[in-house]
Motif scaffolding. Structure first.
Motif, short mmCIF file in Angstrom:
data_model
loop_
_atom_site.label_atom_id
_atom_site.label_comp_id
_atom_site.label_asym_id
_atom_site.label_seq_id
_atom_site.Cartn_x
_atom_site.Cartn_y
_atom_site.Cartn_z
N ALA A 84 -96.60 10.54 -43.44
CA ALA A 84 -97.38 9.89 -42.39
C ALA A 84 -98.25 10.90 -41.66
CB ALA A 84 -96.44 9.19 -41.41
N GLY A 85 -97.72 12.09 -41.41
CA GLY A 85 -98.47 13.10 -40.68
C GLY A 85 -99.71 13.56 -41.42
N TRP A 116 -100.89 13.52 -37.02
CA TRP A 116 -99.71 13.60 -36.17
C TRP A 116 -99.99 12.91 -34.84
CZ3 TRP A 116 -95.41 14.79 -38.53
CH2 TRP A 116 -95.48 15.56 -39.70
N ALA A 117 -99.04 12.09 -34.40
CA ALA A 117 -99.29 11.18 -33.27
C ALA A 117 -99.38 11.90 -31.94
CB ALA A 117 -98.20 10.12 -33.20
N THR A 154 -109.69 10.95 -36.51
CA THR A 154 -108.94 9.72 -36.31
C THR A 154 -107.46 10.01 -36.44
OG1 THR A 154 -110.74 8.46 -37.33
CG2 THR A 154 -108.65 7.32 -37.05
N ASN A 155 -106.67 9.32 -35.65
CA ASN A 155 -105.22 9.31 -35.82
C ASN A 155 -104.80 7.87 -36.03
OD1 ASN A 155 -102.40 8.91 -34.52
ND2 ASN A 155 -102.49 11.07 -35.06
N LEU A 156 -103.90 7.63 -36.99
CA LEU A 156 -103.58 6.26 -37.38
C LEU A 156 -102.13 5.87 -37.12
CD1 LEU A 156 -105.55 6.17 -40.76
CD2 LEU A 156 -106.26 5.26 -38.54
N GLN A 157 -101.46 6.58 -36.20
CA GLN A 157 -100.10 6.18 -35.83
C GLN A 157 -99.82 6.61 -34.40
OE1 GLN A 157 -96.84 8.22 -37.76
NE2 GLN A 157 -98.00 10.10 -38.02
N LEU A 163 -106.10 7.70 -44.50
CA LEU A 163 -105.03 7.46 -45.47
C LEU A 163 -105.27 8.17 -46.79
CD1 LEU A 163 -104.46 3.62 -44.89
CD2 LEU A 163 -103.26 5.52 -43.82
N GLY A 164 -106.21 9.10 -46.78
CA GLY A 164 -106.56 9.80 -48.01
C GLY A 164 -105.51 10.80 -48.44
#
Length: 923
Positions: A478-479, A484-485, A627-630, A893-894
């Motif tokens: 995920a990171g 990283w969130a 961008t951060n996605l989480q 998400l790459g």
């Protein structure tokens, strides 16, 4: 003065009162004194059990019932084996006879006679330390619900008892202590008509020995508080005059004034700093030193006099004093090398001050590695391993300690280590990012290095490794693909990295080590891209507390920016780092000091050379998107970041979409610049609950967009009339060289750049320093000491259910002066707020550079739409990449991350978990 006597503490008190109050009438001889503590505590210790509790178990304090003069007594002891704190023993009542009696006096009409009370007890010194800290050996009485106006915080202040004959006596017997020994033990309760009552009453005793000293102990018995008569007087003392300052330092201001007069005698003076009482001295003293101040900060001091009846004089004229500059005890080498800067950080870790056991794991371990204070540090660590930590990152720090220095642990201590790690369950959690990773990494390493330890779920050894490896890899995936969130959070980013580094250092799984190394590499590339010669140019996620925003060469937390600095350097020397060097009187979070363990000479991880090259660039000039996605809980959410970076300054913002349950600890607007002064940072925040001012934000209420050097925002309240404030935090420590109001703009010069801020609706200016109570400006803020500010700010604060703002920035090279910058703003920019009262508030701004920025309030929970426009075109947030900077590229998400410096690229493939070097050739 008219004196109305009630019961007395002892027969001799009649004489004392008569002496201080001419014409006093004695109480009848048969009037028996009543101990107001007797009904609510074992005042004579007849039960053989202590009525007091130890405030901090890590202080080294102990207590025991002993025999003294043929009777039970209580020995209170402090040992240097604990943290370098006083051992404080106390009993706090929320219901008690003493509290009821005090409140009965407070409920009497204003102007009624005041009531005096006397604290007394029996005392002897039962262990004489060779290094006692006299000022921290005292008794006190403390009130809850104080305001230091109607109700004092300390009815009996912390006056050292080491000057009493009882303490000095060598007879070995207990001797009586009362107000004839310490005048402050006689205290006066002045009726206030019930406008303020005490919520708790606390009796406390403090004992302290300095680090390395032998034990200090006092033995006490027969605690008592007695009424000592009523007194009335309506004439206040005269106003103190001629308030002056002596030799000012970076943290202290000595004050002196001319004495007041009073018909019954001045009994004390209260000293105020910026309206808050900070000191009290006796009526015979006309000087004091105010300490614990912030460097390079302006303060206003006043003094008032008081008499025994609580009458107070008018305030003296204010004296404005500015403290001296920050003077680090041991600044870093400059410019230095990676080796010398890392060694400096390691030495800082060994020299950190002792505050709290869990904090000092790094210090004790580092000293052990270098064979310093071995016996003492082993004992301290052994004590810590016998405790329990509710925050998992402290378990990771203890795992570091075990793996770095465990070869020095005794068999008994190793059993404590096993027992400590067996107190937890290492399993999949629904917690924040850093806590999840801390739990999983600790569990994995327990399985590898302590295979006989069974966790609370019944797992051990290989099974524990297997479970937690899966959890770790899920987070790593995920990171590297979602970001990283907790990015840029000084508390939490470093902890996630700290965990990954532990795996890289000690895991026996080569594939896992490769995977976490690749994840760490990407972290370093991101830090390098954001690093601007000593400053991180980026918005921040989960950055709670003012301390979380501070990040510059004067002082920075022991966090990822400190680690980055060791490799990248800065435009000037690093003056201080970590809690030990923190100039603020209290920090938001003093417990995260573990970055120093990453400076261990035995560490094997090294960041990529190309990341170091990027980080060291001093000519950066670009606009970037990320961008951060989480979010911190691991749920899908979009954070879109924009940065505008110049060689000596930069602006970063963020806006959130598809938001579900994220935290409200972000810093969505961050402007930093190079300065020789501390805290070169301007930022915006929105009030949240009882959090300190400037600490939190609410992304669902404040929407932000950025176009190059210009940012605009629109705000819509959720309806809470205590939180509908926008705060513009202007640093007031010298990093802003000039600031002025020009029409509706606040314009500022930092030397290297100019910036201007404009509100859509009116605002009011406030000033708050770290020494002020946290609720000085934001009255709903909690009063916990660590909720205060880390630096001083001038705060432009605007309350409205709908609002908007504009922030313009420009390099100093673009305009000849601040005047020309302000003139250009007045002639070229326009702000349209005519749509601000619509259901979705909207502002339209024509910028200094000729662009039209149009922002309407939209939902943070939804996908991006067309609410943010530049020159009529919606910003396509969904087209933002995970990384899109001059050096870093990765799609959302790459599986491929590319870092390019010159004609060399490193390609990270997170599908195959490979890193490939590639030379780029022009077509």
């Amino acid at each position: 003065m008219r004196v109305l006597y009630g019961t007395l503490a002892s027969v001799c008190v009649t004489v004392l009162l008569a002496a201080q109050a001419p014409g006093a009438v004695a109480i009848p001889a048969d009037d028996t004194p009543v101990n107001l503590l007797a009904a609510d505590m074992d005042d004579g210790l007849d039960s053989g059990t202590s009525p007091l509790a130890l405030s901090n178990a890590s202080s080294g304090g102990t207590q025991q019932i002993v025999s003294a003069d043929g009777d039970n007594a209580l020995e209170l002891r402090d040992a240097s084996q604990g943290a370098n704190l006083s051992s404080y023993f106390y009993h706090r009542w929320s219901t008690s006879t003493l509290k009821d009696r005090i409140n009965a006096v407070y409920r009497e009409p204003v102007g009624s006679p005041a009531q005096q009370f006397v604290l007394q007890y029996d005392l002897k010194r039962s262990a004489a330390s060779d290094k006692p800290v006299n000022k921290d050996i005292y008794a006190q009485i403390q009130f809850g619900n104080f305001d230091n106006v109607l109700v004092p915080r300390f009815a009996v202040p912390a006056v050292s008892l080491t000057s009493t004959s009882a303490y000095k006596s060598t007879s070995g017997s207990l001797e009586h202590v009362d107000d004839s020994d310490i005048a402050e033990y006689r205290f006066t309760i002045v009726p206030n008509g019930g406008n303020r009552l005490v919520s708790t009453v606390e009796l406390g005793f403090s004992v302290r020995v300095d680090t390395g000293g032998t034990d200090e102990a006092i033995t006490v018995d027969n605690f008592g508080v007695y009424e000592a008569g009523q007194v009335s007087d309506g004439t206040p003392p005269t106003t103190p005059t001629s308030l002056t300052a002596g030799a000012v330092t970076a943290t202290s201001v000595p004050l002196r004034w001319d004495a007041s007069t009073d018909d019954t005698g001045v009994t004390g003076y209260d000293v105020f700093r910026d309206g808050s009482q900070v000191a009290s001295v006796s009526g015979s003293s006309t000087s004091t030193a105010v300490t614990g101040l912030m460097p390079a900060t302006g303060y206003d001091f006043t003094v008032r006099a008081r008499d025994a009846l609580g009458n107070v004089s008018p305030m003296s004229s204010a004296l404005h004093v500015s403290t001296g500059p920050y003077e680090p005890t041991s600044p870093a080498p400059y410019p230095g090398t990676v080796k010398t800067r890392t060694q400096w950080l390691w030495d800082k870790t060994k020299a950190m001050k002792e505050e709290d056991g869990a904090t000092n794991v790094a210090q004790y371990t580092a000293q052990l590695i270098d064979h310093e204070n071995v016996e003492s540090n082993l004992t301290k660590l052994d004590n810590l391993f016998q405790g329990y930590d509710y925050e998992q990152y402290k378990s990771v720090a203890k795992m570091y300690s075990y793996l770095m220095a465990g070869d020095q642990f005794s068999p008994e201590m190793l059993e404590h280590v096993r027992s400590y790690f067996a107190k937890y369950g290492y399993q999949k959690l629904s917690q924040t990012e850093n806590l999840r990773m801390s739990n999983y990494v600790t569990g994995y390493l327990v399985g590898q290095y302590l295979p006989d330890v069974v966790d609370l779920n019944g797992n051990s050894g290989a099974k524990l490794k297997e479970i937690n490896k899966a959890n770790i890899l899920e987070m790593v995936q995920a990171g590297v693909k979602r970001g990283w969130a907790e990015y840029q959070s000084p508390e939490y980013t470093i902890m996630t990295y700290f965990c990954l580094n532990a795996l890289h250092q000690w895991s026996d799984d080569q594939q896992l080590r490769r995977q976490v190394k690749m994840a760490m590499d990407v972290m370093w590339f991101e830090w390098a891209s954001d690093w601007d010669n000593g400053y991180m140019i980026s918005s921040e996620s989960r950055a709670k507390g003012d301390l979380a925003s501070v990040n510059d060469p004067t002082w920075r937390p022991a966090d990822h920016s400190t680690l980055a600095w060791t490799y990248f350097g800065a435009h000037r020397a690093q003056a201080g780092v970590g809690e030990s060097d923190n100039p603020a009187p209290s920090a938001y979070r003093p417990d995260l000091e573990y970055a120093g363990l990453l400076a261990w000479p035995g560490s094997t991880y090294e960041p990529p050379e190309s990341a170091v090259t990027i980080g060291r660039k001093t000519d950066k000039s670009f606009t970037a998107h990320k961008t951060n996605l989480q979010n911190s809980s691991g749920h899908a959410m979009d954070v879109y970041r924009t940065s505008y970076v110049r060689p000596t300054w930069g602006l970063g913002t963020e806006v959130q979409y598809r938001r579900i349950d994220n935290w409200i600890e972000d810093a969505p607007v961050v402007l930093r610049w190079q300065s020789k002064e501390a805290n070169p940072l301007f930022r915006l925040s929105v009030d949240q609950g009882n959090a300190s001012i400037g600490a939190y934000d609410q992304p669902a209420n404040q929407r932000v967009m950025q176009n190059g050097p210009t940012a605009v925002g629109v705000y819509k309240s959720s309806g809470d009339q205590t939180s509908n404030y926008i705060n513009a935090m202007f640093p007031a420590n010298g990093s802003v060289q000039e600031r002025r109001q020009v029409d509706d703009w606040t314009v500022a010069s930092t030397g290297t750049m100019y910036f201007a801020y404009r509100l859509a609706k009116p605002g009011t200016w406030y000033h708050q320093t770290p020494n002020d109570p946290p609720n000085k400006v934001k009255t709903t803020a909690q009063l916990h000491p660590t909720a205060g500010l880390s630096y001083s700010y001038d705060i432009l604060r605007s309350q409205a259910d709908t609002n908007g703002w504009v922030l313009e920035t420009a390099d100093a090279s673009e305009f000849s002066s601040l005047n020309s910058f302000a003139t250009a703003l007045a002639s070229k920019s326009r702000l349209d707020t005519s749509h601000l009262e619509e259901s979705n508030p909207r502002v339209v701004y024509h910028s200094l550079r000729g662009d039209d920025l149009d922002i309407a309030f939209d939902s943070a929970a939804q996908a991006p739409g067309d609410a943010h426009l530049v020159n009529g075109t919606p910003i396509d947030y969904d087209a933002f990449k995970l990384f899109d900077t001059p050096w870093l590229q990765q799609n959302k998400l790459g599986s491929t991350f590319t870092a390019t410096v010159g004609d060399e690229s490193l390609v990270y493939d997170f599908g195959r978990w490979t890193v490939t070097a590639r030379r780029n050739t022009s077509s």
